[in-house]
Design a protein around this motif. Sequence first.
Motif, PDB file in Angstrom:
ATOM      1  N   PRO A 582      39.720 -18.733 -25.618  1.00 38.46           N
ATOM      2  CA  PRO A 582      40.637 -17.838 -26.322  1.00 38.46           C
ATOM      3  C   PRO A 582      39.879 -16.980 -27.329  1.00 38.46           C
ATOM      4  N   LYS A 583      40.157 -15.696 -27.315  1.00 38.18           N
ATOM      5  CA  LYS A 583      39.423 -14.779 -28.196  1.00 38.18           C
ATOM      6  C   LYS A 583      40.371 -13.776 -28.827  1.00 38.18           C
ATOM      7  N   THR A 584      39.900 -13.166 -29.888  1.00 38.11           N
ATOM      8  CA  THR A 584      40.632 -12.033 -30.444  1.00 38.11           C
ATOM      9  C   THR A 584      40.310 -10.821 -29.566  1.00 38.11           C
ATOM     10  N   ARG A 585      41.066  -9.750 -29.790  1.00 38.47           N
ATOM     11  CA  ARG A 585      40.806  -8.555 -28.980  1.00 38.47           C
ATOM     12  C   ARG A 585      39.407  -8.006 -29.217  1.00 38.47           C
ATOM     13  N   SER A 586      38.834  -8.340 -30.412  1.00 43.61           N
ATOM     14  CA  SER A 586      37.474  -7.855 -30.669  1.00 43.61           C
ATOM     15  C   SER A 586      36.424  -8.839 -30.148  1.00 43.61           C
ATOM     16  N   GLY A 587      36.878  -9.914 -29.481  1.00 43.67           N
ATOM     17  CA  GLY A 587      35.924 -10.797 -28.819  1.00 43.67           C
ATOM     18  C   GLY A 587      35.499 -12.009 -29.630  1.00 43.67           C
ATOM     19  N   LYS A 588      36.154 -12.265 -30.778  1.00 39.91           N
ATOM     20  CA  LYS A 588      35.788 -13.418 -31.598  1.00 39.91           C
ATOM     21  C   LYS A 588      36.500 -14.666 -31.060  1.00 39.91           C
ATOM     22  N   ILE A 589      35.732 -15.719 -30.822  1.00 40.15           N
ATOM     23  CA  ILE A 589      36.349 -16.939 -30.283  1.00 40.15           C
ATOM     24  C   ILE A 589      37.229 -17.578 -31.361  1.00 40.15           C
ATOM     25  N   LEU A 590      38.437 -17.990 -30.976  1.00 39.39           N
ATOM     26  CA  LEU A 590      39.403 -18.526 -31.948  1.00 39.39           C
ATOM     27  C   LEU A 590      39.200 -20.032 -32.131  1.00 39.39           C
ATOM     28  N   MET A 605      50.383 -18.505 -33.559  1.00 40.00           N
ATOM     29  CA  MET A 605      49.754 -17.702 -32.514  1.00 40.00           C
ATOM     30  C   MET A 605      48.995 -16.554 -33.187  1.00 40.00           C
ATOM     31  N   PRO A 606      47.664 -16.509 -33.061  1.00 40.93           N
ATOM     32  CA  PRO A 606      46.937 -15.443 -33.761  1.00 40.93           C
ATOM     33  C   PRO A 606      47.404 -14.066 -33.282  1.00 40.93           C
ATOM     34  N   ALA A 607      47.679 -13.199 -34.242  1.00 36.97           N
ATOM     35  CA  ALA A 607      48.233 -11.882 -33.912  1.00 36.97           C
ATOM     36  C   ALA A 607      47.280 -11.084 -33.038  1.00 36.97           C
ATOM     37  N   THR A 608      45.982 -11.360 -33.240  1.00 37.82           N
ATOM     38  CA  THR A 608      44.997 -10.537 -32.539  1.00 37.82           C
ATOM     39  C   THR A 608      44.545 -11.150 -31.219  1.00 37.82           C
ATOM     40  N   ILE A 609      45.261 -12.207 -30.762  1.00 34.93           N
ATOM     41  CA  ILE A 609      44.771 -12.901 -29.562  1.00 34.93           C
ATOM     42  C   ILE A 609      44.820 -11.985 -28.333  1.00 34.93           C
TER      43      ILE A 609
END
Length: 630
Positions: A582-590, A605-609
């Motif tokens: 699972p990552k943010t839209r900028s590619g950071k692993i959550l 739920m992370p908003a940027t997922i």
Amino acid sequence: MGYSEVYKSWQDDPEAFWMDQARAIDWVKPPSRALNADNAPLYEWFTDAQVNACYNAVDRHVKNGRGDQTAIIYDSPITGKKGTTSFAELQVQTASLAGALRDQGIVSGDRVIIYMPMVPEALVAMLACARIGAVHSVVFGGFAANELAVRIDDATPKAIIAASCGVEPGRVVAYKPLLDGAIDMATHKPDFTIILQRTEGPCDLIAGRDHDWHDVQAGVVPADCVPVSGDHPAYILYTSGTTGAPKGVVRPTAGHLVALNWTMKSIYNVDPGDVFWAASDVGWVVGHSYICYGPLIAGNTTVVFEGKPVGTPDAGTFWRVIEEHNVRSFFTAPTAFRAIKREDPKGELIKNYDISCLRALYLAGERADPDTIEWAQKIMGVPVYDHWWQTETGYTIAGNPAGIEALPVKIGSPTVAMPGYDVQILDDAGHPVAAGELGAIAIKLPLPPGTLPTLWNAEERFKKSYLNTFPGYYETGDAGMIDNDGYLYIMARTNDVINVAGHRLSTGAMEEVLAGHPDVAECAVIGVGDTLKGQLPLGFVCTNTGTAKSDADIQAECIKLVREKIGPVAAFKLITVVDRLPKTRSGKILRGTMVNIADSKPYKMPATIDDPAILDEIKAALQPMGYAKD
Ligand code: COA
Ligand code: AMP
């Protein structure tokens, strides 16, 4: 004076407070002032003093009539060996080894790596270095050759002092192949090694490079204590940071002497002659400060215990050692008590021993959970003091100053800030928050004497890791809060460092190892909750498409790889293969969200997922492993 008065006296005039404490140290040239702020925000203490750490830990006690007092008690339930070393004997031993080091070309400022198990010779080696101003760097025996090699390249030691082996329950850990492997791997090569041959597992020596511990000392002229300046590094101790490369914490000599001496009475409530026991390892900061230097500087007897809380031979070992050696104050990590509690939940074994000599139990190194504290208090019948500190500080930031005034214990809190530390809770913008509110735990600069002035050969990394986020403060990397009574609560780490059985480990370092596996395309390592060790590392790997290997084989190889590259101490045994992370839209692993899922905790739920469905896949992968329960 009670705690509040002492703390206020420090607040009113920090320099006078520390100059006053400095009087308990024997100086070659006393400091004319305490703080040196010439390079602020980098600070040093007692820079114009001349002093020797070994003299203060050993020689002065002999001179002052404590020569016959036991300095070190060695108790090894693993090998069945026991012994004592008096201060007079310790003086002879350190002067002799220091003489050998000097004759082999070691001079003040040279680095010496020490790779030894829990034997008294490890302390002799540390003190012998201090005697001639050599800067030691002790490497924990549970690290693999690769970790040792990284430290060799960073510290560039002229010599390495090692033992032929360590002894873990059920197995002898041969150190020599690890040492040889590390020297082969490292770019920097030490001039020579000194090897202590242990009967449990002797080793071959390489002619011309390796010297036998005893042979190298034969006929040497004992070395005198060499004065060093107050800011001279006493040692470098590597600890986990946010990236794979460990950070070399530098310990300045004079501040460390003054501060540790102060803690022995003020915090641990022991007087010269009392027996103090820290059940840890010389490879960790607790071992530096409270197996070696602190108790010896203060004229206490220290215990070198080569064993485990359970299984050597049973969960009554701690009680036996306390009774047999008349321990007054005892320090260990909560995980050790969780291990005992698991084996002997009713505390039956303690009934076989008389531990009335003990005044208090001190816990640190990881969060002390209320259950463990209450259980320990109940079966031991002594106060249990949680205290919070780090490799970087070398001694207590927040604790219960039992030797000044035992403050009421609030379970879940390591109590209050010690003199020297102005602890504050800051929001993301660096503003102090109200009592009871969560935030980053920071310490107003300057840090007190004995804390790290910088990182070895890495001043920029020091600033980036600790000083830049909150200008004017030291960033501890922990998050928490302070209540209305000034009690501190440590809640979590703000970075990827995890705490496994009181050992500080970097998940980033483990990710680097996994990423090095040829079939791993991507990976993440998180710390999941564990009832014994506090946390355990758990790895997620995405394999390369088209790999010929089975998932099970890749997982087994990954586990082996972490053990080989970092060491058994990483306790890396949990791994799962997933299709994607699972990552943010900028590619950071959550990673934070994955931790909450694994620990069966509620999460937002992370908003940027990028794709929320991946979280269900993560959950499905974790459930067969006993995590992420519904
Ligand atoms: N040399 C070589 N290997 C070592 C080692 C050393 N000095 N210390 C630990 N290891 C190995 C262990 O043998 C174990 O190997 P394994 O995977 O083959 O079993 C592995 O590293 C993990 O060790 P550890 O974390 O100690 O776990 P454990 O299961 O052997 O013991 C406890 C669990 C709770 C009993 C143990 O962690 C303990 O005593 N903790 C006390 C806490 C402590 O001293 N903390 C220091 C900071 S205060
Ligand atoms: P180390 O440098 O290995 O001693 O690890 C220091 C870290 O361990 C701290 O920054 C905390 O995250 C954690 N720690 C140490 N002592 C405590 C404690 N008493 N309560 C909670 N966490 C602790």
